[in-house]
Design a protein around this motif. Sequence first.
Motif, PDB file in Angstrom:
ATOM      1  N   PRO A 102       0.820  -1.211   0.000  1.00  0.00           N
ATOM      2  CA  PRO A 102       0.000   0.000   0.000  1.00  0.00           C
ATOM      3  C   PRO A 102       0.851   1.256   0.000  1.00  0.00           C
ATOM      4  O   PRO A 102       1.907   1.324   0.642  1.00  0.00           O
ATOM      5  CB  PRO A 102      -0.803  -0.121   1.304  1.00  0.00           C
ATOM      6  N   GLY A 103       0.382   2.276  -0.718  1.00  0.00           N
ATOM      7  CA  GLY A 103       1.080   3.548  -0.777  1.00  0.00           C
ATOM      8  C   GLY A 103       0.309   4.648  -0.090  1.00  0.00           C
ATOM      9  O   GLY A 103      -0.577   4.404   0.729  1.00  0.00           O
ATOM     10  N   ALA A 104       0.609   5.889  -0.449  1.00  0.00           N
ATOM     11  CA  ALA A 104       0.040   7.037   0.247  1.00  0.00           C
ATOM     12  C   ALA A 104      -1.244   7.547  -0.376  1.00  0.00           C
ATOM     13  O   ALA A 104      -1.881   8.433   0.168  1.00  0.00           O
ATOM     14  CB  ALA A 104       1.063   8.176   0.269  1.00  0.00           C
ATOM     15  N   ASP A 105      -1.650   6.997  -1.526  1.00  0.00           N
ATOM     16  CA  ASP A 105      -2.780   7.556  -2.260  1.00  0.00           C
ATOM     17  C   ASP A 105      -3.878   6.529  -2.511  1.00  0.00           C
ATOM     18  O   ASP A 105      -4.529   6.545  -3.550  1.00  0.00           O
ATOM     19  CB  ASP A 105      -2.295   8.130  -3.595  1.00  0.00           C
ATOM     20  N   ALA A 106      -4.094   5.624  -1.564  1.00  0.00           N
ATOM     21  CA  ALA A 106      -5.112   4.569  -1.674  1.00  0.00           C
ATOM     22  C   ALA A 106      -4.835   3.631  -2.847  1.00  0.00           C
ATOM     23  O   ALA A 106      -5.742   2.966  -3.346  1.00  0.00           O
ATOM     24  CB  ALA A 106      -6.518   5.163  -1.777  1.00  0.00           C
TER      25      ALA A 106
END
Length: 505
Positions: A81-85
Amino acid sequence: MGNALLVAGTTSDAGKSVVTAGICRWLARQGVRVAPFKAQNMSLNSFVTADGAEIGRAQAMQAQAARVEPEAAMNPVLLKPGADARSQVVLLGKPVAEVGALDYRERKPYLLERSLECLADLRGRYEVVICEGAGSPAEINLRDRDIANMGLATAAKLPVVVVGDIDRGGVFAAMYGTLALLSAQDQALVAGWFVNKFRGDARLLAPGLEMLRELTGRPVLGTLPMLSGLWLDAEDSLDLTTVVESGASAGPVGADVLRVAVVRFPRLSNFTDLDALAQEPGVLVRWATRPEELADADLVVLPGTRATVADLAWLRERGMEAPLKARAAAGRPVLGVCGGYQMLGREIVDEVESRTGGAEGLGLLPTRVVFGREKVLARPVGEAYGERVEGYEIHHGVVTVDDSAEEAFLDGCRVGAVWGTTWHGALENDGFRRAFLREVAAVSGRAFVPAPDVSFAAAREERLDRLGDLIEEHADTDALWKLIEGGAPAGMPFVPPGAIGESGK
């Protein structure tokens, strides 16, 4: 086709990973060539195999439990998972896409095919394969394209055992409800239960176990006692406090305790880098999310993160930039690892991970970071403090160090009491860890002396053996063997929702 078993769980963190590892260690002790497998893993805690593939750290740990070399086939799909969904999709050890939840759903049929190919390959090369599910097998909104639980079990004809965490409470409801929500086809593969994390008098539990068997037609294959102090490669940050505190030692070797504060980023990755510090006698490791929690630390660690720019913004919003700069100015130790190292530099140029362009770093090291589209996956070997160091690298950011750095530090650099490196796992090297802690203690003015005979590798082996003991001593191993060799018994009863019989009165 026999020789495989799927370990599912009523919830995330029910204990699937440790039960899978325990079964692998138990089988390896019997001389069985066994491999772990997890079709799909969502985790920011990953590992690099010897041939440069990225897999979930839990599967690397399970491979160690099985006494085999970890490989990409053991975890064909890894979601980060990253920072922008959105999440990075790692397929067979290499990143292939950045997707949202709906985009990923469309890829699942293809990913199931690849996962089944990997499982078939492992089953052909190993005597037994112990598979781990993901989340819960009763996530009915996801069942039609499931690739990690009953979708995998149905396609590969795997018997399934379900683990429930009794320490959370409601374990009988969770187990019965899990079964009741499954289709008749899926229920036919569920062959038994594991009650995990039990503490108390087993005599009080026995009537409930018998009622569960009567209600579901499936036996309890083991009641596993609570084991503390394992800190074995958790997949996510659900239980990070326990992971660190369980490794903290009871007392120092020297006159002082060495206090380590680790910044707990929202998208923290590879937090297992702290395990070796946490098991060192006399070292107290704790998480920090506020500036005041850094005040009395002898060492502050900025660990890895999946979102360097976003987590750097979070650090600033939390008011932690000023105390970090004050520490550096006062010559108080700071260590940055991977994403944390990138934050310590002067400039970050990121058109890949955050796609925000340029960002100003903390300016504590004379470095510039440029994110490349190709991910660096490596197993470097080097030397520091006269000690051999082995590590692993997982990053898009490429760091350039200018000539003002005082000295090299592994692949990174050091200025004053600020160190930075892209290498994960460096602190697992005993000689290097002790030398680094001696330096930190000297800079901090602490009368701390690292233990001369603490072996991180031996500590991990001891914990894996405890998991093997858990299965050998508290599970019905004869029943497990029958499931592995012959699959789920024919004629397993179907349990419709709400069908509680006389035993439930």
